[in-house]
Design a protein around this motif. Structure first.
Motif, PDB file in Angstrom:
ATOM      1  N   HIS A  83     -54.928  10.424-109.720  1.00  0.00           N
ATOM      2  CA  HIS A  83     -55.828  10.291-111.086  1.00  0.00           C
ATOM      3  C   HIS A  83     -56.774   9.167-111.093  1.00  0.00           C
ATOM      4  N   CYS A 119     -60.907  10.832-116.617  1.00  0.00           N
ATOM      5  CA  CYS A 119     -60.353  10.868-115.450  1.00  0.00           C
ATOM      6  C   CYS A 119     -61.323  11.159-114.476  1.00  0.00           C
ATOM      7  N   GLU A 165     -60.708  11.487-110.820  1.00  0.00           N
ATOM      8  CA  GLU A 165     -60.146  12.080-109.401  1.00  0.00           C
ATOM      9  C   GLU A 165     -59.786  13.379-109.690  1.00  0.00           C
ATOM     10  N   ILE A 166     -60.267  14.372-109.059  1.00  0.00           N
ATOM     11  CA  ILE A 166     -59.698  15.646-109.114  1.00  0.00           C
ATOM     12  C   ILE A 166     -58.225  15.880-109.109  1.00  0.00           C
ATOM     13  N   CYS A 167     -57.755  16.112-110.084  1.00  0.00           N
ATOM     14  CA  CYS A 167     -56.168  16.259-110.225  1.00  0.00           C
ATOM     15  C   CYS A 167     -55.505  17.520-110.580  1.00  0.00           C
ATOM     16  N   HIS A 205     -58.082  18.610-115.103  1.00  0.00           N
ATOM     17  CA  HIS A 205     -58.748  17.311-114.676  1.00  0.00           C
ATOM     18  C   HIS A 205     -59.858  17.139-115.806  1.00  0.00           C
ATOM     19  N   MET A 225     -58.572  15.335-119.542  1.00  0.00           N
ATOM     20  CA  MET A 225     -57.693  14.191-119.980  1.00  0.00           C
ATOM     21  C   MET A 225     -58.389  12.755-120.006  1.00  0.00           C
TER      22      MET A 225
HETATM   23 CU1  CUA Z   1     -56.456  13.340-113.888  1.00  0.00          CU
HETATM   24 CU2  CUA Z   1     -58.588  14.301-112.963  1.00  0.00          CU
END
Ligand code: CUA
Length: 263
Positions: free
Chosen positions: A195, A230, A232-234, A238, A241
């Motif tokens: 993340h 957030c 960063e592709i999580c 995504h 959050m």
């Molecule tokens: Cu956590 Cu994107």
């Protein structure tokens, strides 16, 4: 005449009464930065402006050369091509000039880079953990009578629960609370996947990596609510959050901490 008067008066009032509310959240069709709340973000914006000067000068100069070349060396205007293949002087100039420009840019860039990396004897350390798909915050500087520290999760408020004036996909149920004008260290990590804890107004974007602790320092200069996401592709949520940092005066922070400890 009336029209001119209106324009003159509006300029006068804009200069006299600059906007008193800051923009700490993304706006529709936004192109520029959000307003800075930390010295680091002020530095980032200033560096951006400095670089913009060089970018404009270079773009205009290169476009001018390109258009001039296209015009003067077009086949009809210049039917006998020149046999010139190189020129030492011009080659030295076009090698040294960009190198010199890079050197000029490197000075403020490096000082900012090292300033961002510096952790100045923090008064508070907060740990933030990225999860699929929410953040959790841990204030382990404080312990209650049972020896527990403050740990809580921060989830996005779903669209159907928003009240008037709240931002869609940006509000959270439990904000991260920090005092203003205090050096705060944030330790960033993740519990599952990558993340990134990012808050534009604070000039922070820190990768949250499972099994690794990253740290950033914060010095928030004004009270307010700072919205981030957030970065960063999580996974599937995504985009859902978000991060909300609430910067309050020190006394309010102490009250908040003691309330948290006692329940
Ligand atoms: Cu956590 Cu994107």
């Amino acid at each position: 005449m009336n029209f001119l008067k209106i324009i003159f008066l509006s300029i006068f009032f804009i200069v006299l009464y600059p906007p008193i509310s800051f923009s700490d959240v993304a706006e529709n069709w936004q192109l520029g930065f959000q307003d800075p709340a930390t010295p680091i973000m002020e530095g980032i914006i200033n560096l951006h402006h400095d670089l913009m000067f060089f970018i404009c000068v270079i773009s205009i100069f290169v476009s001018w050369m390109l258009i001039r070349t296209l015009w003067h060396f077009e086949a009809n205007q210049n039917s006998i091509p020149s046999s010139l293949s190189h020129g030492t002087l011009i080659e030295i100039i076009w090698t040294v000039t960009p190198a010199f420009i890079l050197l000029i840019i490197a000075v403020p860039s490096f000082s900012l880079l090292y300033a961002m990396d510096e952790i100045i004897s923090p008064a508070i350390t907060i740990k933030t953990l990225g999860h699929q798909w929410y953040w959790s915050y841990e204030y382990s500087d404080y312990l209650n009578e049972e020896g527990e520290s403050i740990v809580y999760d921060s989830y996005m408020i779903p669209e159907e629960d928003l009240i008037l004036g709240q931002f869609r996909v940006l509000e959270v149920d439990n904000r991260m609370v920090i005092p203003v004008n205090t050096h705060v260290r944030i330790i960033v990590s993740a519990a599952d996947v990558l993340h990134s804890w990012a808050v534009p107004s604070l000039g922070v974007k820190c990768d949250a990596i499972p099994g690794r602790l990253n740290q950033v320092s914060l010095f928030v200069k004004r009270e307010g609510l700072y919205y981030g996401q957030c970065s960063e592709i999580c996974g599937i949520n995504h985009g859902f959050m978000p991060i909300v940092v609430e910067a309050v005066p020190l006394s309010n922070y102490i009250t908040w901490i003691s309330n948290k400890l006692n329940n």
